[in-house]
Design an enzyme around this catalytic site. Structure first.
Site, PDB file in Angstrom:
ATOM      1  N   SER A  55       0.842  -1.194   0.000  1.00 37.78           N
ATOM      2  CA  SER A  55       0.000   0.000   0.000  1.00 37.78           C
ATOM      3  C   SER A  55       0.873   1.239   0.000  1.00 37.78           C
ATOM      4  CB  SER A  55      -0.904   0.020   1.236  1.00 37.78           C
ATOM      5  OG  SER A  55      -0.171   0.437   2.382  1.00 37.78           O
ATOM      6  N   ASP A  56       0.334   2.339  -0.496  1.00 35.66           N
ATOM      7  CA  ASP A  56       1.011   3.606  -0.262  1.00 35.66           C
ATOM      8  C   ASP A  56       0.844   3.952   1.219  1.00 35.66           C
ATOM      9  OD1 ASP A  56       2.421   5.958  -0.646  1.00 35.66           O
ATOM     10  OD2 ASP A  56       1.367   6.468  -2.482  1.00 35.66           O
ATOM     11  N   CYS A  57       1.592   4.947   1.667  1.00 41.03           N
ATOM     12  CA  CYS A  57       1.691   5.225   3.099  1.00 41.03           C
ATOM     13  C   CYS A  57       0.322   5.557   3.703  1.00 41.03           C
ATOM     14  CB  CYS A  57       2.664   6.376   3.305  1.00 41.03           C
ATOM     15  SG  CYS A  57       3.338   6.476   4.960  1.00 41.03           S
ATOM     16  N   ALA A  80      -2.429   4.105   3.344  1.00 41.45           N
ATOM     17  CA  ALA A  80      -3.581   3.942   2.450  1.00 41.45           C
ATOM     18  C   ALA A  80      -4.591   2.937   2.980  1.00 41.45           C
ATOM     19  CB  ALA A  80      -3.120   3.538   1.052  1.00 41.45           C
TER      20      ALA A  80
END
Length: 699
Positions: A250-252, A254
């Site tokens: 995941s992005d940070c 997310a």
């Protein structure tokens, strides 16, 4: 390491250890060691040196239950210590080998500090320059972006990912992040599946086919489903259709953000939706650690789902050779900021610069000019670091040369260089400097942190009073050259109409100022082309060359009752693919073979390119097509090939392209790729707005 060995490790792991492999976080000092020792963390993104990564790795290998090594990651976007031009600028080279070279050097420096995983490349198609993260990608065109994406993956990963000088790419942001509504970062995306598959997914597919080991989810939703919980995207398309076997992170934060998105009531539901959708690893937020044990115990998440995610993570660690060689050789630090790397930064920067205007042949400037005024906010020692661009986690100002010093190093010993930053009231000092000089060079643009993540803007004109500064200098009557440094296309119509010479230098890294001076004084003949259209005014955006016609296209720029604005012509200030040279090129003898191709045949398109000027120079020949009539509306033009060549004065070369059946395909009414018979128009030329035109009929 064979898959059966990975399965043996998984069979020995506790559920808590498995979940630990699915968590990555910032380095938090001594807390890291306790978490690693307990097997509660499998990867870490970190800003440290080789000694620290080895210290943490020794704990993982020697003190944790199963000795599973850590993978260290970092945002190595356009360089580690040696900083290169932003990815958008790299795309202006129209040369994939540039992107590969940048990634190769970046990997050499990052791996020397133990970093084996980079959150790059960003391959989001961006058609709205208000969006700050346009700087991190390769522009508005799917074909160009795909070729740069492939090259970047090759540069990071090489032929053997276990090579300790190579690092695993993480392709981001999956998917359609660049279509954020209004150009506002993190915003909603709503695109049709046809648009998704034709415009926004091909660059990801190209990177996956090039061997990219990991992908990162996007923050945005697509048609109501956030990407981090989008099973169709992460499993249906990525794994079932494309056969991807690496892991997805995941992005940070997310995963946690599924709650404000409104698709998860709490952290438990967010964790369940993400892991079952196919998001293997959670970045920074700790919802997997806090909720997966209970979700498995209740049967809401099968432990086999956890096992498969862990298998994907261990597979990449194995391909990196971390089980056999977990430590970094601390003696490799000599590669950092080496002369070879700094020279590469300067060479790449020069290759990415785009000459936008050169009225009367003002450029290149003579090195024995009697006096040169160097003016503007980005010429000084204090502002030299603004040439770097966004997302430079490690690189520092020591590797940067002030623009004024670069000019002094280029001109003769008898040339007077008059410096002024343009900050004095009413520009009195700048005006006086220009009046004293034979030529004025004004460097304007935007600070490096004005572009990038969370740095969207509503106005892409020059910030502050920079345009007024340029107007004041032009008004002196001194021949004026403007150099732009920026991370996005700018609306700079007054400059384009009133300044004799205009050079797009971008946020171009450690060697950027030196490279710009090389171009200005003729040591380098610029050959870059724009990877994104420059609008006349902010209100034109989004604007891109490969738009579709409406039922009322603006064939007459001044016509009414057509799709246009009343207060601005419908064309961009500078189109995609545009860029000048200190020499001139002519195109002739367009050939299309066969003239009447059958379905399934390859089609060869070629043209003769001649350097008609007095200098050697680079030209980027570009191939565009249009499917004139189809069952689904098609763009007015689509880039299908490009080739950057160097020609001596008077030299001619035939540039050839191959159109495959895939080149002619599109997503049909049934949402499957299709090729239909009929007329295709073809252009070969110097930009999306110029070229020889031909056609063929596909039988």
């Amino acid at each position: 390491m064979q898959e059966n060995k990975i399965n043996e490790i998984i069979a020995k792991m506790t559920l808590d250890e498995k979940i630990g492999q699915l968590f990555t976080t910032w380095s938090h000092g001594e807390e890291d060691l306790d978490m690693v020792r307990a097997g509660r963390i499998g990867s870490m993104f970190i800003k440290v040196n080789a000694e620290r990564t080895n210290e943490i790795q020794r704990v993982a290998v020697n003190e944790s239950h199963l000795g599973i090594p850590i993978i260290f990651g970092q945002d190595v976007i356009h360089g580690q210590h040696t900083i290169f031009p932003l990815p958008l600028a790299q795309a202006a080279s129209f040369d994939p080998s540039v992107a590969e070279r940048v990634a190769h050097v970046s990997a050499a420096e990052a791996t020397a500090e133990g970093v084996r995983w980079t959150f790059s490349p960003m391959v989001d198609i961006a058609r709205d320059p208000r969006w700050g993260r346009i700087a991190e990608g390769y522009g508005e065109d799917t074909f160009l972006c795909s070729r740069m994406a492939e090259a970047t993956v090759r540069g990071y990963q090489g032929d053997d990912l276990s090579d300790p000088t190579k690092m695993c790419a993480c392709v981001k942001h999956f998917a359609a992040y660049g279509a954020a509504e209004g150009g506002r970062d993190y915003n909603t995306v709503d695109v049709s599946e046809r648009m998704l598959r034709e415009v926004y997914l091909p660059s990801f597919r190209a990177a996956v086919d090039a061997g990219a080991g990991t992908l990162m989810t996007a923050f945005n939703e697509i048609s109501g489903i956030p990407c981090t919980a989008n099973h169709n995207l992460l499993t249906g398309i990525l794994r079932d259709e494309w056969g991807f076997d690496g892991f997805v992170v995941s992005d940070c934060w997310a995963v946690r953000e599924l709650i404000p998105h409104g698709v998860a009531a709490d952290g438990r539901e967010a964790a369940r939706k993400s892991i079952t959708a196919g998001c293997d690893m959670e970045m920074e937020s700790r919802l997997y650690r806090e909720n997966l044990p209970q979700l498995v115990a209740s049967g809401e998440v099968e432990e086999s789902v956890i096992d498969e995610a862990v298998r994907r993570v261990l597979r990449i660690k194995a391909r990196l050779g971390l089980f056999e060689n977990p430590y970094v050789d601390e003696g490799r630090k000599s590669v950092i900021l080496s002369d070879e790397h700094l020279n590469a930064s300067q060479e790449v920067a020069a290759r990415c610069m785009v000459l936008l205007k050169n009225e009367g042949g003002l450029l290149p400037l003579a090195k024995d000019t009697k006096s040169v005024a160097v003016i503007g906010p980005y010429v000084t020692e204090e502002k030299k670091f603004e040439w770097r661009g966004c997302w430079t986690v490690i690189g520092g100002p020591d590797s940067f040369t002030p623009f004024v010093d670069a000019v002094k190093g280029a001109v003769s010993a008898n040339t007077e260089v008059i410096e002024n930053d343009g900050s004095d009231p009413d520009f009195c000092g700048a005006i006086e400097a220009a009046k004293r000089a034979e030529v004025a060079i004004v460097v304007v643009g935007e600070d490096s942190d004005r572009a990038g993540e969370a740095h969207s803007v509503s106005d892409i004109g020059l910030q502050g009073n920079q345009e007024e500064l340029v107007k004041a200098i032009v008004a002196t009557g001194t021949p004026t050259v403007v150099v732009l440094i920026n991370g996005r296309p700018l609306a700079c119509t007054w400059l384009a109409e009133n300044v004799p010479a205009l050079l797009e230098a971008w946020h171009s890294g450690s060697g950027g100022a030196l490279a710009a001076v090389d171009v200005l004084f003729g040591d380098t003949n610029p050959g870059g082309k724009l990877p994104a259209s420059f609008p006349r005014v902010t209100g034109q955006v989004p604007i891109h060359y490969n738009h579709k016609n409406t039922g009322r296209p603006p064939i007459d720029p001044n016509g009414t009752w057509v799709s246009r604005y009343l207060d601005v012509v419908p064309t961009p200030l500078f189109p995609f693919g545009y860029g000048l040279s200190y020499t001139t090129f002519a195109y002739s003898d367009l050939k299309i073979t066969p003239e009447s191709p059958a379905m399934g045949q390859n089609i060869e398109v070629s043209a003769l390119v001649t350097n008609t000027g007095s200098r050697a120079g680079d030209e980027v020949a570009q191939l565009y097509i249009r499917d004139v009539t189809a069952s689904v509306t098609r763009p007015v033009k689509e880039l299908k090939g490009f080739s950057r060549i160097t020609l001596a004065p008077g030299e001619s070369r035939r540039v050839a392209f191959t159109l495959t059946p895939e080149s002619l395909s599109f997503i049909g009414q049934d949402l499957s790729p299709t090729v239909e018979p009929g007329e295709f128009r073809v252009w070969v030329g110097t930009s999306s707005d110029d070229g020889l035109q031909g056609s063929f009929v596909l039988k």
